[in-house]
Design a protein around this motif. Structure first.
Motif, PDB file in Angstrom:
ATOM      1  N   PRO A  43       0.812  -1.220   0.000  1.00 25.13           N
ATOM      2  CA  PRO A  43       0.000   0.000   0.000  1.00 25.13           C
ATOM      3  C   PRO A  43       0.848   1.275   0.000  1.00 25.13           C
ATOM      4  CG  PRO A  43      -0.848  -1.585   1.584  1.00 25.13           C
ATOM      5  CD  PRO A  43       0.466  -2.121   1.116  1.00 25.13           C
ATOM      6  N   LYS A  44       2.013   1.242   0.642  1.00 21.97           N
ATOM      7  CA  LYS A  44       2.865   2.429   0.669  1.00 21.97           C
ATOM      8  C   LYS A  44       3.395   2.733  -0.737  1.00 21.97           C
ATOM      9  CE  LYS A  44       4.415   2.105   5.477  1.00 21.97           C
ATOM     10  NZ  LYS A  44       5.594   1.986   6.376  1.00 21.97           N
ATOM     11  N   ALA A  45       3.744   1.683  -1.465  1.00 18.86           N
ATOM     12  CA  ALA A  45       4.205   1.884  -2.830  1.00 18.86           C
ATOM     13  C   ALA A  45       3.083   2.437  -3.704  1.00 18.86           C
ATOM     14  CB  ALA A  45       4.725   0.571  -3.409  1.00 18.86           C
ATOM     15  N   ALA A  46       1.861   1.974  -3.505  1.00 20.42           N
ATOM     16  CA  ALA A  46       0.730   2.485  -4.271  1.00 20.42           C
ATOM     17  C   ALA A  46       0.493   3.961  -3.966  1.00 20.42           C
ATOM     18  CB  ALA A  46      -0.520   1.669  -3.971  1.00 20.42           C
ATOM     19  N   LYS A  47       0.608   4.316  -2.675  1.00 23.23           N
ATOM     20  CA  LYS A  47       0.412   5.712  -2.297  1.00 23.23           C
ATOM     21  C   LYS A  47       1.521   6.586  -2.879  1.00 23.23           C
ATOM     22  CE  LYS A  47      -2.170   8.626  -0.068  1.00 23.23           C
ATOM     23  NZ  LYS A  47      -3.583   8.812  -0.452  1.00 23.23           N
ATOM     24  N   ARG A  48       2.739   6.049  -2.886  1.00 19.55           N
ATOM     25  CA  ARG A  48       3.853   6.799  -3.448  1.00 19.55           C
ATOM     26  C   ARG A  48       3.658   7.015  -4.951  1.00 19.55           C
ATOM     27  NH1 ARG A  48       7.402   3.996  -1.325  1.00 19.55           N
ATOM     28  NH2 ARG A  48       7.838   2.522  -3.031  1.00 19.55           N
ATOM     29  N   ALA A  49       3.191   6.000  -5.655  1.00 19.32           N
ATOM     30  CA  ALA A  49       2.928   6.133  -7.087  1.00 19.32           C
ATOM     31  C   ALA A  49       1.817   7.144  -7.345  1.00 19.32           C
ATOM     32  CB  ALA A  49       2.560   4.771  -7.678  1.00 19.32           C
ATOM     33  N   GLU A  50       0.815   7.143  -6.467  1.00 19.65           N
ATOM     34  CA  GLU A  50      -0.267   8.107  -6.621  1.00 19.65           C
ATOM     35  C   GLU A  50       0.249   9.537  -6.488  1.00 19.65           C
ATOM     36  OE1 GLU A  50      -4.566   9.247  -4.521  1.00 19.65           O
ATOM     37  OE2 GLU A  50      -3.472   7.440  -3.933  1.00 19.65           O
ATOM     38  N   ALA A  54       0.301  12.590  -9.288  1.00 19.41           N
ATOM     39  CA  ALA A  54      -0.243  13.914  -8.981  1.00 19.41           C
ATOM     40  C   ALA A  54       0.804  15.003  -9.236  1.00 19.41           C
ATOM     41  CB  ALA A  54      -0.722  13.965  -7.534  1.00 19.41           C
ATOM     42  N   TRP A  55       2.065  14.729  -8.859  1.00 18.05           N
ATOM     43  CA  TRP A  55       3.121  15.720  -9.084  1.00 18.05           C
ATOM     44  C   TRP A  55       3.343  15.961 -10.573  1.00 18.05           C
ATOM     45  CZ3 TRP A  55       4.922  19.502  -6.514  1.00 18.05           C
ATOM     46  CH2 TRP A  55       4.974  19.474  -5.118  1.00 18.05           C
ATOM     47  N   LEU A  56       3.234  14.914 -11.368  1.00 13.59           N
ATOM     48  CA  LEU A  56       3.381  15.093 -12.816  1.00 13.59           C
ATOM     49  C   LEU A  56       2.270  15.978 -13.377  1.00 13.59           C
ATOM     50  CD1 LEU A  56       4.456  11.471 -13.791  1.00 13.59           C
ATOM     51  CD2 LEU A  56       5.842  13.542 -14.027  1.00 13.59           C
ATOM     52  N   PHE A  57       1.045  15.795 -12.867  1.00 16.04           N
ATOM     53  CA  PHE A  57      -0.044  16.663 -13.295  1.00 16.04           C
ATOM     54  C   PHE A  57       0.176  18.095 -12.811  1.00 16.04           C
ATOM     55  CE2 PHE A  57      -3.068  12.781 -13.413  1.00 16.04           C
ATOM     56  CZ  PHE A  57      -2.619  12.474 -14.684  1.00 16.04           C
ATOM     57  N   ILE A  58       0.720  18.245 -11.610  1.00 11.91           N
ATOM     58  CA  ILE A  58       1.027  19.586 -11.098  1.00 11.91           C
ATOM     59  C   ILE A  58       2.103  20.254 -11.953  1.00 11.91           C
ATOM     60  CG2 ILE A  58       2.033  20.828  -9.146  1.00 11.91           C
ATOM     61  CD1 ILE A  58       0.624  18.802  -7.308  1.00 11.91           C
ATOM     62  N   ILE A 153      -5.399  12.228  -7.652  1.00 11.64           N
ATOM     63  CA  ILE A 153      -5.109  12.102  -9.077  1.00 11.64           C
ATOM     64  C   ILE A 153      -6.211  12.750  -9.905  1.00 11.64           C
ATOM     65  CG2 ILE A 153      -4.958  10.455 -10.975  1.00 11.64           C
ATOM     66  CD1 ILE A 153      -3.403   8.615  -9.215  1.00 11.64           C
ATOM     67  N   ARG A 154      -7.458  12.489  -9.525  1.00 17.81           N
ATOM     68  CA  ARG A 154      -8.589  13.030 -10.293  1.00 17.81           C
ATOM     69  C   ARG A 154      -8.545  14.562 -10.335  1.00 17.81           C
ATOM     70  NH1 ARG A 154     -12.927  11.534  -7.189  1.00 17.81           N
ATOM     71  NH2 ARG A 154     -12.813  13.563  -6.142  1.00 17.81           N
ATOM     72  N   ASN A 155      -8.333  15.176  -9.199  1.00 17.70           N
ATOM     73  CA  ASN A 155      -8.390  16.634  -9.139  1.00 17.70           C
ATOM     74  C   ASN A 155      -7.216  17.289  -9.864  1.00 17.70           C
ATOM     75  OD1 ASN A 155     -10.713  16.373  -7.628  1.00 17.70           O
ATOM     76  ND2 ASN A 155      -9.666  16.537  -5.668  1.00 17.70           N
ATOM     77  N   THR A 156      -6.020  16.705  -9.708  1.00 20.00           N
ATOM     78  CA  THR A 156      -4.878  17.291 -10.410  1.00 20.00           C
ATOM     79  C   THR A 156      -4.991  17.075 -11.912  1.00 20.00           C
ATOM     80  OG1 THR A 156      -3.623  15.249  -9.926  1.00 20.00           O
ATOM     81  CG2 THR A 156      -3.278  17.150  -8.467  1.00 20.00           C
TER      82      THR A 156
END
Length: 342
Positions: A43-50, A54-58, A153-156
């Motif tokens: 789960p930590k890896a999934a959160k990190r990927a998320e 998001a940073w890429l969208f930012i 992810i959705r919002n960014t």
């Protein structure tokens, strides 16, 4: 059967060739074993990927903002340095805006969306069942993307997608206003002398011999200080002389030329390229961009190519000093025909 260990076409791993009766049947190997990713088990890896997505969208959002800083914030002067700064900001802004969205979506799909392979059998079509199946497929796709349970992810993504097209809108808007009635009026008016392009020397009718062609501008263009390029772009004309019997003017245009001398807009009615090629033997004008061809003897009627409208004719005559002058402005808009002309 014989020994086929030497690699003959009937061997187990060979490809069958024409003339051989024995053909091996290849069995369906099935789907390869599914390999779980780190984000599937941690789960930590999934959160990190998320967060990475998001940073890429930012970054995409920041790139769009950088574009607007360069576009509206940098005031151009006469120095090359300022122009380079603006171009750098515009280019970097658009690059990061597009790169951020593209890389973010790819990383999202590779790290977080389900990646297992699915094989489905084709079933007979049933209208209602197909509709329900299509709805289910869409629901499954939305569910698999995880967009409902990953609001970051959705919002960014929404922010990046909303801002990314704005640089393109700004660039296209900067091309200028819609033509409207602008191309209905040029510098040509009654009594305006025809002058050589680019030196602005007035042209006498005696200067124009049969078979010659002149690139012509209004004489008053020499005195214009502001908007000179735009005015010239609309008013440029091709002037040619033919045997009068070769011309076939329509009713009402019999006096638009002078002793076989005629003048037509140089702007192609396809997309506005300069019509600059004159074939003396055929009396054809050619546009080098897309090969639209106009027949000078038939009031520049289109005889080949994508243009759909003849070149507008400039009515001309001579003044008391023998100089060629315009009788009036063009009677129709010059230029291409891809906007509404009313």
């Amino acid at each position: 059967m014989g020994n086929h260990s030497d690699g003959t076409p009937t061997g187990a791993d060979a490809v069958a060739k024409a003339g051989h009766q024995e053909v091996d049947v290849f069995q369906d190997p099935g789907l390869p074993p599914h390999r779980l990713r780190l984000a599937d088990t941690d789960p930590k890896a999934a959160k990190r990927a998320e967060r990475q997505v998001a940073w890429l969208f930012i970054i995409s959002i920041i790139g769009t903002l950088v574009f607007f800083v360069g576009y509206f914030g940098v005031r151009l002067d006469d120095t090359i340095g300022t122009l380079r700064i603006q171009n750098t900001l515009l280019g970097a802004g658009v690059a990061f805006a597009m790169l951020g969205i593209g890389t973010g979506i790819v990383h999202w799909a590779r790290a977080l969306m389900p990646d297992h392979e699915v094989a489905e059998e084709r079933h007979p079509l049933r209208t209602e069942e197909d509709r329900q199946a299509a709805v289910q497929i869409i629901d499954d796709i939305v569910e698999e993307t995880g967009i409902k349970r990953r609001p970051l992810i959705r919002n960014t993504l929404i922010g990046a997608v909303a801002l990314a097209p704005l640089p393109a809108i700004a660039i296209f808007r900067d091309l200028g206003p819609l033509p409207g009635d602008v191309l209905r009026h040029t510098l040509w008016k009654e009594g305006e002398r025809l002058a050589r392009d680019p030196d602005g020397t007035p042209i006498k009718a005696s200067d124009v011999t049969i078979g010659s062609a002149f690139h012509v501008i209004p004489e008053s263009l020499n005195d214009l200080h502001e908007g000179k390029i735009a005015a010239k772009a609309k008013a440029v004309v091709l002037l040619m002389r033919l045997n009068p019997e070769d011309l076939h003017p329509s009713e009402g245009r019999e006096d638009w030329g002078y002793n076989g001398i005629v003048a037509y807009s140089k702007i192609c009615t396809h997309v506005g390229c300069p019509v600059a090629l004159y074939e003396q033997q055929t009396h054809h004008l050619l546009c080098p961009c897309h090969q639209s061809t106009f027949d000078l003897t038939q009031e520049c009627k289109v005889i080949f190519g994508p243009a759909v409208r003849p070149l507008p004719q400039l009515p001309i005559t001579v003044d008391s000093d023998g100089y060629l002058v315009a009788q009036s402005d063009f009677h129709e808009p010059v230029g291409p025909s891809y906007w509404e002309r009313g």
